[in-house]
Design a protein around this motif. Structure first.
Motif, PDB file in Angstrom:
ATOM      1  N   GLU A  44      34.668  24.288  36.501  1.00  0.00           N
ATOM      2  CA  GLU A  44      35.869  25.055  36.154  1.00  0.00           C
ATOM      3  C   GLU A  44      36.083  25.028  34.645  1.00  0.00           C
ATOM      4  O   GLU A  44      36.408  26.047  34.025  1.00  0.00           O
ATOM      5  CB  GLU A  44      37.093  24.474  36.880  1.00  0.00           C
ATOM      6  CG  GLU A  44      37.085  24.689  38.392  1.00  0.00           C
ATOM      7  CD  GLU A  44      36.071  23.820  39.126  1.00  0.00           C
ATOM      8  OE1 GLU A  44      35.782  22.703  38.667  1.00  0.00           O
ATOM      9  OE2 GLU A  44      35.558  24.275  40.175  1.00  0.00           O
ATOM     10  N   THR A  45      35.863  23.853  34.054  1.00  0.00           N
ATOM     11  CA  THR A  45      36.004  23.733  32.597  1.00  0.00           C
ATOM     12  C   THR A  45      34.974  24.613  31.898  1.00  0.00           C
ATOM     13  O   THR A  45      35.262  25.221  30.856  1.00  0.00           O
ATOM     14  CB  THR A  45      35.850  22.255  32.187  1.00  0.00           C
ATOM     15  OG1 THR A  45      36.927  21.531  32.775  1.00  0.00           O
ATOM     16  CG2 THR A  45      35.889  22.070  30.680  1.00  0.00           C
TER      17      THR A  45
ATOM     18  N   MET B 264      42.398  25.667  39.584  1.00  0.00           N
ATOM     19  CA  MET B 264      42.076  25.494  38.161  1.00  0.00           C
ATOM     20  C   MET B 264      42.122  26.834  37.442  1.00  0.00           C
ATOM     21  O   MET B 264      42.329  26.894  36.225  1.00  0.00           O
ATOM     22  CB  MET B 264      40.692  24.847  37.994  1.00  0.00           C
ATOM     23  CG  MET B 264      40.594  23.406  38.467  1.00  0.00           C
ATOM     24  SD  MET B 264      41.940  22.337  37.919  1.00  0.00           S
ATOM     25  CE  MET B 264      41.679  22.274  36.164  1.00  0.00           C
TER      26      MET B 264
ATOM     27  N   THR C  63      33.571  19.924  34.143  1.00  0.00           N
ATOM     28  CA  THR C  63      33.304  20.425  35.490  1.00  0.00           C
ATOM     29  C   THR C  63      32.952  21.909  35.403  1.00  0.00           C
ATOM     30  O   THR C  63      33.061  22.515  34.330  1.00  0.00           O
ATOM     31  CB  THR C  63      34.575  20.318  36.355  1.00  0.00           C
ATOM     32  OG1 THR C  63      35.561  21.193  35.778  1.00  0.00           O
ATOM     33  CG2 THR C  63      35.142  18.906  36.397  1.00  0.00           C
TER      34      THR C  63
ATOM     35  N   GLU D 177      34.559  16.615  43.332  1.00  0.00           N
ATOM     36  CA  GLU D 177      34.320  17.537  42.211  1.00  0.00           C
ATOM     37  C   GLU D 177      35.603  17.980  41.527  1.00  0.00           C
ATOM     38  O   GLU D 177      35.625  19.002  40.842  1.00  0.00           O
ATOM     39  CB  GLU D 177      33.555  18.759  42.722  1.00  0.00           C
ATOM     40  CG  GLU D 177      32.153  18.428  43.169  1.00  0.00           C
ATOM     41  CD  GLU D 177      31.459  19.617  43.811  1.00  0.00           C
ATOM     42  OE1 GLU D 177      31.168  20.587  43.110  1.00  0.00           O
ATOM     43  OE2 GLU D 177      31.249  19.568  45.036  1.00  0.00           O
ATOM     44  N   GLY D 178      36.697  17.235  41.748  1.00  0.00           N
ATOM     45  CA  GLY D 178      37.965  17.627  41.129  1.00  0.00           C
ATOM     46  C   GLY D 178      38.634  18.736  41.918  1.00  0.00           C
ATOM     47  O   GLY D 178      38.217  19.070  43.033  1.00  0.00           O
ATOM     48  N   HIS D 179      39.660  19.308  41.321  1.00  0.00           N
ATOM     49  CA  HIS D 179      40.411  20.356  42.022  1.00  0.00           C
ATOM     50  C   HIS D 179      39.536  21.588  42.216  1.00  0.00           C
ATOM     51  O   HIS D 179      38.758  21.947  41.337  1.00  0.00           O
ATOM     52  CB  HIS D 179      41.623  20.792  41.209  1.00  0.00           C
ATOM     53  CG  HIS D 179      42.564  19.692  40.874  1.00  0.00           C
ATOM     54  ND1 HIS D 179      42.496  18.442  41.418  1.00  0.00           N
ATOM     55  CD2 HIS D 179      43.613  19.675  40.022  1.00  0.00           C
ATOM     56  CE1 HIS D 179      43.459  17.699  40.930  1.00  0.00           C
ATOM     57  NE2 HIS D 179      44.144  18.413  40.075  1.00  0.00           N
TER      58      HIS D 179
ATOM     59  N   HIS E 168      37.866  17.255  31.560  1.00  0.00           N
ATOM     60  CA  HIS E 168      36.866  16.858  32.558  1.00  0.00           C
ATOM     61  C   HIS E 168      35.767  17.913  32.538  1.00  0.00           C
ATOM     62  O   HIS E 168      36.071  19.111  32.649  1.00  0.00           O
ATOM     63  CB  HIS E 168      37.496  16.777  33.949  1.00  0.00           C
ATOM     64  CG  HIS E 168      38.592  15.761  34.031  1.00  0.00           C
ATOM     65  ND1 HIS E 168      38.363  14.415  33.852  1.00  0.00           N
ATOM     66  CD2 HIS E 168      39.926  15.888  34.250  1.00  0.00           C
ATOM     67  CE1 HIS E 168      39.507  13.751  33.962  1.00  0.00           C
ATOM     68  NE2 HIS E 168      40.472  14.625  34.203  1.00  0.00           N
TER      69      HIS E 168
ATOM     70  N   LEU F 259      37.892  13.192  40.977  1.00  0.00           N
ATOM     71  CA  LEU F 259      36.857  13.700  40.068  1.00  0.00           C
ATOM     72  C   LEU F 259      35.623  12.808  40.065  1.00  0.00           C
ATOM     73  O   LEU F 259      34.517  13.278  39.843  1.00  0.00           O
ATOM     74  CB  LEU F 259      37.424  13.823  38.653  1.00  0.00           C
ATOM     75  CG  LEU F 259      38.232  15.113  38.466  1.00  0.00           C
ATOM     76  CD1 LEU F 259      39.479  14.867  37.649  1.00  0.00           C
ATOM     77  CD2 LEU F 259      37.390  16.205  37.849  1.00  0.00           C
TER      78      LEU F 259
END
Ligand code: ADE
Length: 432
Positions: free
Chosen positions: A69-70, A366, A67, A359-361, A65, A355
């Motif tokens: 964090e990614t 993460m 994001t 905005e996801g976790h 994903h 997501l």
């Protein structure tokens, strides 16, 4: 060997990113920096990677994903010396501003546009595989799946792959069980520092967040039905109860059903829950957790969402057949008007609501999941010559190391066993 590595590196560099707009990079950069504040473990790993370069010259294709964090993860992989390319692991989870910043600031070829169609989604996956990676990183096993299908000729180049999510691990174990897995994979999801935190606290909070951002409904007093009581389901149940909902759990696993009951929730089959629920969330990893028979029983106005990886958990094709009209009524909310006159509301087209609508976790969890990913990449790089085509867990010592780093970052110290206690635990003679 050297020559093929160099030519593939050039290929990765020659790839031109496909993102919504480079102009969004500034906003993305700020989001990435904000997330980094809550990712101290990844920061510690980055310092180590800068010094030791454990991934030097290794080509990593990541399908995650896209994001903030990614972005922090791929930045760390790059600081470890890896050549990284990135594509989205879901057509609706991409944060376009973050994708632009990854491509522009980090100079990582990125293929991710929120809302991309299925054809573009798979073209992007194939583009990252065209760099002939040695390591792949999946969230949902789509790269591995391609490497066992249309792109099978590239599988022999793969040293190993890592998998982020429960659904992906289920697919990989199925592949291994059939004797068809072609290279080693590391099930990052199985680490305690991943699923106990990301799946439970991450999915718990971000699913509620997605439902609220999409609908702004009051949770208090609603009957909130959760299908699936794995760690994700446990997290959603806990947070829904915390906001005052009456929580009902549906399960197929007897032990989990019992656990849900003793955790204080009502447990019943979906056919009963469908009649009473106001909000439904699927987190099963399986198809048709909500099916036509259930839609027929639901109350007028019910809200239906999925937080599992794939958009298969709600039978939307079946729902469409029951309906005379489908229309968007708010961002991430579609109203299905059934031929009976009843209206049901589906969030984020049945894709993962946490997501797609939020905005996801949060970065805090993460941090640990992606620390496991970074360490899994190093594990593959170091050990690929001796690894077999099977599903590996992250080594227990690495899992423990991630927990210790997280505790340290939180300023928390813990007790240690005394030599006497350690000896007692490794003996069997002493009873009462
Ligand atoms: N999966 C769930 N939440 C995520 C996030 N914030 N970033 C990347 N993958 C995720």
């Amino acid at each position: 060997m050297k020559r093929s590595r160099r030519s593939s590196l050039t290929l990765a560099k020659a790839l031109k990113s496909e993102v919504r707009s480079p102009r969004l990079a500034d906003a993305g950069r700020k989001k990435i920096a904000w997330a980094a504040r809550e990712m101290p473990v990844l920061r510690m790993i980055a310092q180590r990677f800068e010094r030791d370069k454990p991934l030097s010259g290794i080509r990593i294709a990541a399908c995650l994903h896209v994001t903030a964090e990614t972005a922090n993860l791929v930045s760390v992989l790059k600081s470890g010396g890896a050549e990284v390319v990135l594509c989205a692991s879901n057509p609706l989870s991409t944060q376009d501003d973050v994708a632009a910043a990854i491509a522009h600031d980090l100079k990582i070829p990125t293929f991710a546009i929120r809302g991309e169609d299925r054809k573009t989604y798979y073209r992007h996956l194939k583009l990252v595989l065209s760099t002939k990676p040695q390591v792949t990183m999946d969230d949902g096993a789509d790269l591995v799946s391609l490497l066992h299908g249309a792109k099978k000729h590239l599988a022999k180049l793969i040293w190993g792959s890592s998998e982020e999510t429960t659904t992906g691990v289920i697919r990989l174990r199925a592949l291994h069980k059939q004797g068809k897995l072609l290279f080693p994979v590391v099930a990052v999801n199985d680490s305690k520092t991943k699923h106990l935190f990301d799946n439970r606290y991450g999915t718990g909070q971000s699913t509620i967040d997605g439902i609220l951002r999409a609908t702004n409904v009051l949770i208090a007093g609603k009957t909130f039905v959760i299908s699936g009581y794995g760690y994700c389901g446990k997290g959603v149940a806990m947070r829904a109860r915390g906001m005052g909902a009456q929580v009902v759990v549906c399960e197929v696993d007897a032990v989990r059903a019992l656990e849900a009951r003793m955790d204080g929730y009502e447990v019943m089959p979906m056919k009963s829950a469908a009649r009473v629920g106001d909000i439904f969330v699927t987190v099963t990893g399986d198809i048709n957790a909500l099916d036509v028979e259930h839609f027929k029983l639901m109350k007028d106005g019910a809200i239906v969402a999925n937080a599992g990886h794939f958009d298969v958990e709600i039978n939307l094709a079946g729902l469409k057949k029951l309906s005379s009209e489908v229309r968007g009524i708010r961002p991430n909310v579609e109203e299905y008007r059934l031929k009976s006159g009843k209206k049901l509301h589906v969030l984020s087209e049945g894709r993962l609501v946490n997501l797609a609508a939020a905005e996801g976790h949060p970065s805090m969890v993460m941090d640990m999941s992606f620390a496991n990913q970074a360490l899994a990449a190093v594990f593959i790089a170091k050990n690929h010559a001796t690894l077999k085509p099977q599903v590996y867990s992250v080594e227990a010592e690495l899992d423990e190391e991630v927990a210790r780093m997280k505790l340290k970052s939180l300023g928390i110290s813990i007790d240690e066993l005394s030599p006497r206690q350690r000896k007692y635990l490794s003996s069997w003679q002493q009873g009462t």
